[in-house]
Write an enzyme that holds these catalytic residues in place. Structure first.
Site, PDB file in Angstrom:
ATOM      1  N   LYS A 212     -86.987  33.084  43.074  1.00 30.95           N
ATOM      2  CA  LYS A 212     -88.096  33.939  43.486  1.00 30.95           C
ATOM      3  C   LYS A 212     -89.414  33.358  42.976  1.00 30.95           C
ATOM      4  O   LYS A 212     -90.384  33.237  43.700  1.00 30.95           O
ATOM      5  CB  LYS A 212     -87.857  35.349  42.942  1.00 30.95           C
ATOM      6  CG  LYS A 212     -88.896  36.350  43.325  1.00 30.95           C
ATOM      7  CD  LYS A 212     -88.517  37.745  42.841  1.00 30.95           C
ATOM      8  CE  LYS A 212     -89.697  38.683  42.992  1.00 30.95           C
ATOM      9  NZ  LYS A 212     -89.432  40.040  42.527  1.00 30.95           N
ATOM     10  N   GLU A 218     -83.974  27.005  34.063  1.00 34.53           N
ATOM     11  CA  GLU A 218     -82.640  26.516  34.438  1.00 34.53           C
ATOM     12  C   GLU A 218     -82.648  25.968  35.856  1.00 34.53           C
ATOM     13  O   GLU A 218     -82.149  24.879  36.134  1.00 34.53           O
ATOM     14  CB  GLU A 218     -81.609  27.666  34.364  1.00 34.53           C
ATOM     15  CG  GLU A 218     -81.317  28.165  32.968  1.00 34.53           C
ATOM     16  CD  GLU A 218     -82.219  29.317  32.543  1.00 34.53           C
ATOM     17  OE1 GLU A 218     -83.348  29.425  33.088  1.00 34.53           O
ATOM     18  OE2 GLU A 218     -81.799  30.105  31.679  1.00 34.53           O
ATOM     19  N   GLY A 274     -85.150  40.414  41.969  1.00 37.50           N
ATOM     20  CA  GLY A 274     -84.129  39.356  42.010  1.00 37.50           C
ATOM     21  C   GLY A 274     -82.721  39.918  42.185  1.00 37.50           C
ATOM     22  O   GLY A 274     -81.940  39.440  43.007  1.00 37.50           O
ATOM     23  N   ARG A 275     -82.403  40.965  41.417  1.00 34.71           N
ATOM     24  CA  ARG A 275     -81.034  41.498  41.467  1.00 34.71           C
ATOM     25  C   ARG A 275     -80.789  42.357  42.708  1.00 34.71           C
ATOM     26  O   ARG A 275     -79.686  42.878  42.885  1.00 34.71           O
ATOM     27  CB  ARG A 275     -80.734  42.267  40.183  1.00 34.71           C
ATOM     28  CG  ARG A 275     -81.764  43.324  39.821  1.00 34.71           C
ATOM     29  CD  ARG A 275     -81.610  43.778  38.383  1.00 34.71           C
ATOM     30  NE  ARG A 275     -82.646  44.734  37.988  1.00 34.71           N
ATOM     31  CZ  ARG A 275     -83.838  44.407  37.507  1.00 34.71           C
ATOM     32  NH1 ARG A 275     -84.165  43.124  37.380  1.00 34.71           N
ATOM     33  NH2 ARG A 275     -84.706  45.321  37.156  1.00 34.71           N
ATOM     34  N   GLU A 360     -79.555  44.874  33.946  1.00 36.28           N
ATOM     35  CA  GLU A 360     -80.944  44.417  33.959  1.00 36.28           C
ATOM     36  C   GLU A 360     -81.836  45.540  34.488  1.00 36.28           C
ATOM     37  O   GLU A 360     -83.007  45.643  34.122  1.00 36.28           O
ATOM     38  CB  GLU A 360     -81.102  43.145  34.813  1.00 36.28           C
ATOM     39  CG  GLU A 360     -82.368  42.370  34.483  1.00 36.28           C
ATOM     40  CD  GLU A 360     -82.430  40.993  35.098  1.00 36.28           C
ATOM     41  OE1 GLU A 360     -82.315  39.988  34.371  1.00 36.28           O
ATOM     42  OE2 GLU A 360     -82.596  40.896  36.329  1.00 36.28           O
ATOM     43  N   HIS A 391     -52.705  43.448  32.659  1.00 33.43           N
ATOM     44  CA  HIS A 391     -51.897  42.705  31.687  1.00 33.43           C
ATOM     45  C   HIS A 391     -52.761  42.117  30.590  1.00 33.43           C
ATOM     46  O   HIS A 391     -52.359  41.182  29.909  1.00 33.43           O
ATOM     47  CB  HIS A 391     -51.091  41.632  32.417  1.00 33.43           C
ATOM     48  CG  HIS A 391     -50.164  42.237  33.420  1.00 33.43           C
ATOM     49  ND1 HIS A 391     -48.893  42.666  33.106  1.00 33.43           N
ATOM     50  CD2 HIS A 391     -50.359  42.580  34.720  1.00 33.43           C
ATOM     51  CE1 HIS A 391     -48.336  43.207  34.174  1.00 33.43           C
ATOM     52  NE2 HIS A 391     -49.214  43.167  35.172  1.00 33.43           N
ATOM     53  N   LYS A 511     -86.792  33.461  26.588  1.00 36.00           N
ATOM     54  CA  LYS A 511     -87.305  32.353  27.408  1.00 36.00           C
ATOM     55  C   LYS A 511     -88.441  31.650  26.675  1.00 36.00           C
ATOM     56  O   LYS A 511     -88.507  30.422  26.614  1.00 36.00           O
ATOM     57  CB  LYS A 511     -87.857  32.878  28.739  1.00 36.00           C
ATOM     58  CG  LYS A 511     -86.830  33.315  29.751  1.00 36.00           C
ATOM     59  CD  LYS A 511     -87.539  33.624  31.075  1.00 36.00           C
ATOM     60  CE  LYS A 511     -86.651  34.351  32.046  1.00 36.00           C
ATOM     61  NZ  LYS A 511     -87.337  34.819  33.242  1.00 36.00           N
TER      62      LYS A 511
HETATM   63  O1  F6P Z   1     -84.365  36.084  33.714  1.00 36.55           O
HETATM   64  C1  F6P Z   1     -84.235  37.153  34.537  1.00 36.55           C
HETATM   65  C2  F6P Z   1     -84.629  36.862  35.940  1.00 36.55           C
HETATM   66  O2  F6P Z   1     -85.987  37.024  36.087  1.00 36.55           O
HETATM   67  C3  F6P Z   1     -83.858  37.730  36.910  1.00 36.55           C
HETATM   68  O3  F6P Z   1     -84.396  38.976  37.065  1.00 36.55           O
HETATM   69  C4  F6P Z   1     -83.865  36.896  38.128  1.00 36.55           C
HETATM   70  O4  F6P Z   1     -82.899  37.322  39.027  1.00 36.55           O
HETATM   71  C5  F6P Z   1     -83.584  35.542  37.531  1.00 36.55           C
HETATM   72  O5  F6P Z   1     -84.301  35.536  36.319  1.00 36.55           O
HETATM   73  C6  F6P Z   1     -83.967  34.364  38.381  1.00 36.55           C
HETATM   74  O6  F6P Z   1     -85.328  34.358  38.679  1.00 36.55           O
HETATM   75  P1  F6P Z   1     -85.906  33.430  39.821  1.00 36.55           P
HETATM   76  O7  F6P Z   1     -85.269  33.831  41.105  1.00 36.55           O
HETATM   77  O8  F6P Z   1     -87.378  33.666  39.810  1.00 36.55           O
HETATM   78  O9  F6P Z   1     -85.563  32.003  39.480  1.00 36.55           O
END
Ligand code: F6P
Length: 549
Positions: A212, A218, A274-275, A360, A391, A511
């Protein structure tokens, strides 16, 4: 309405107080008694919407409990809050944003306004662009840099830009084009990227960089490695990027700075969290896997549940009931977690997906007005597909000391029927809910001539609450309905708790600290460390350990 906190703090609302007193009175009441007292309970305490059937009779509730929970919904302004979300009001107050994932699945002729602008045409323009692109890739018309057909698709993203796509890909695998290989890279641990690509040919591989913000550490690190891997494999010609990379983002500037032509970018909007984004362009990998028609069916499923949530009376409203029962179990019965247990192997990533959606969203410690809450907010969600969990951790659910409400999810038809498997699977899900609710008394154990010393070990107290969600079969429509059910249940819980379910400030501190530590780990000379003594020591130790002897 929803942007302001309702008149009275939650714990001072009449229904909340009444629920507290009522809970004391009925907390020892056993499900055995409740079922014995009403032979119709198992039929009465059910509700149905679109293709989903919910049996909530195995919750520790009476008619009075349900009445008070519905009163709590009213006193919490739930109706107005739902209307505010659908009307595009800026209910994400800390980010001053509308919350309109419901617009992502609105039909083409719907009108939903944000700041006076109907957003539905833009939503459909992106869907059309995704469909045209997906068709080209699926038909082999979109070629790689060397002219080879694209056979592998790798989604690079994390959090909401990963969990929804992975979950949906796994859930809808039955409907997917098996000639295409799909992989998902999320972790900054390089193993994730290396394992995802080790057997693939860069000439046949397309990366979807899903972010987003297009700033997530990452994802940007993995995207850079993907770029290097592609260019190394294709002779270093930077023009290859255009054929092997597309982006899904709200940030055109950053996409372009990364080197992806914005013509190959699929957009979405700041009013999609995002979620809550798996049905936006973030679902591009899903559409590539199952095709635009099936993706459209999934959106129709979402929309059917949205309409149900928006219009059904609360007493028959599945997300409202599920949300209110979650509040009851969490805040009154003191349950700290919820187990989500799909008896459907294709839903193996559903619990992981729900973890972000629920925690979240509702893992918050202050109200909309910034006041510390004096009640519990989100429980911990977790789970595994059945029957595997039976199990392993079900022992604790049956005989442990904690109360763990369970959501069982099952389907009448297997997508790939195999002998007796499905009846055995379904027998197990029904048996588990029955055993949890009714247990086995000492007298029942003794009647089996069990040695006296063993009797307490073989007693099942029962009275463990559960919901069972039953549907015909796992279709794209049903997946959309199921996800929307949980999205809106999360909304209901957040509305009662009067918190902002749509921000996520709690992920920021880690972060920032990581960004500070990265140069301290990479620096050639010993850095001046200003952390606490534990962190300083760990950093020094790591630096020493990673230095070749
Ligand atoms: O770290 C949390 C977050 O902001 C989530 O809410 C989001 O889904 C994820 O990181 C990834 O964010 P982006 O789509 O901006 O890379």
């Amino acid at each position: 309405m929803s942007t302001k906190s309702v008149s009275k703090p939650l714990t001072q609302r009449a229904a909340w107080k009444a629920l507290g007193a009522h809970c004391k009175r009925i907390s020892k009441l056993h499900l055995r008694k409740l079922f014995a007292a009403d032979a119709q309970r198992g039929e009465k305490l059910t509700a149905q919407a679109a293709g989903l059937f919910l049996d909530y009779s195995k919750n520790r509730v009476t008619e009075k409990t349900l009445k008070l929970l519905l009163q709590l919904a009213d006193e919490s302004g739930l109706r107005a809050k739902i209307d505010a979300m659908f009307a595009g009001e800026k209910i994400n107050v800390t980010e001053n944003r509308a919350v309109l994932h419901v617009a992502l699945r609105a039909p083409r002729d719907a009108k939903i306004f944000v700041d006076g602008k109907n957003v539905v045409p833009e939503v459909h323009a992106v869907l059309d662009k995704m469909s045209a692109f997906s068709d080209r890739v699926r038909r082999g018309e979109w070629k790689g840099h060397t002219g080879k057909r694209i056979k592998n698709i790798i989604n690079v993203g994390i959090g909401g830009s990963d969990l929804g796509p992975v979950m949906a890909y796994e859930a809808l695998k039955h409907y997917s084009d098996r000639s295409l290989t799909f992989r998902f890279v999320s972790n900054v641990d390089g193993i994730d990227f290396v394992e995802a690509t080790h057997d693939l040919d860069p000439a046949e591989t397309l990366f979807i960089i899903s972010s987003k913000t297009f700033t997530t550490l990452e994802t940007m690190t993995n995207a850079q490695s993907a770029r290097d891997w592609t260019l190394n494999g294709l002779g270093g010609d930077a023009k290859a990027v255009a054929k092997h990379f597309v982006a899904v983002s709200t940030n055109a500037e950053k996409v372009s700075a990364f080197g992806i032509d914005t013509a190959n970018m699929f957009g979405f909007w700041d009013w999609v969290g995002g979620r809550y984004s798996m049905d936006s362009a973030i679902g591009l990998s899903t559409m590539l896997a199952v095709g635009p028609d099936n993706f459209g069916k999934m959106l129709a499923g979402f929309h059917a549940l949205d309409e149900h949530f928006r219009t059904a009376p609360f007493a028959k409203n599945l997300p409202v009931l599920l949300g209110l029962l979650a509040v009851w179990n969490n805040d009154f019965l003191g349950a700290q977690t919820v187990a989500v247990l799909p008896y459907e192997q294709y839903l193996k990533r559903f619990p992981a997906y729900l973890q972000q959606l629920t925690m979240e969203s509702n893992g918050k410690h202050v109200t909309l007005a910034g006041k510390h809450v004096n009640y519990q907010t989100s429980p911990v969600y977790w789970g595994e597909p059945g029957t595997n969990g039976q199990h392993s951790f079900y022992q604790l659910i049956h005989q442990g000391t904690r109360l763990i409400p369970c959501d069982f999810i099952a389907f009448a038809h297997a997508l790939t029927p195999l002998g007796r498997h499905h009846d055995i699977l379904l027998a197990n899900v029904f048996a588990q809910a029955e055993a949890l609710a009714f247990g086995k008394t000492a007298d029942e154990v003794k009647a089996e001539k069990v040695p006296a010393a063993l009797v307490p070990h073989k007693v099942f107290e029962g009275n463990r609450p559960s919901n069972t969600i039953l549907a015909e079969k796992l279709t794209p429509e049903i997946l959309g309905q199921l996800v929307a059910l949980y999205e809106h249940s999360v909304f209901v819980q957040g509305a009662i708790w009067n918190i902002d379910s749509f921000d996520q400030w709690g992920v920021e501190l880690g972060k920032v600290l990581a960004q500070r530590i990265v140069p301290e780990l990479e620096s050639q000379t010993a850095p001046k460390l200003k952390h606490d003594s534990s962190t300083n020591n760990l950093i020094r130790r790591y630096r020493k350990m990673k230095t070749p002897a």
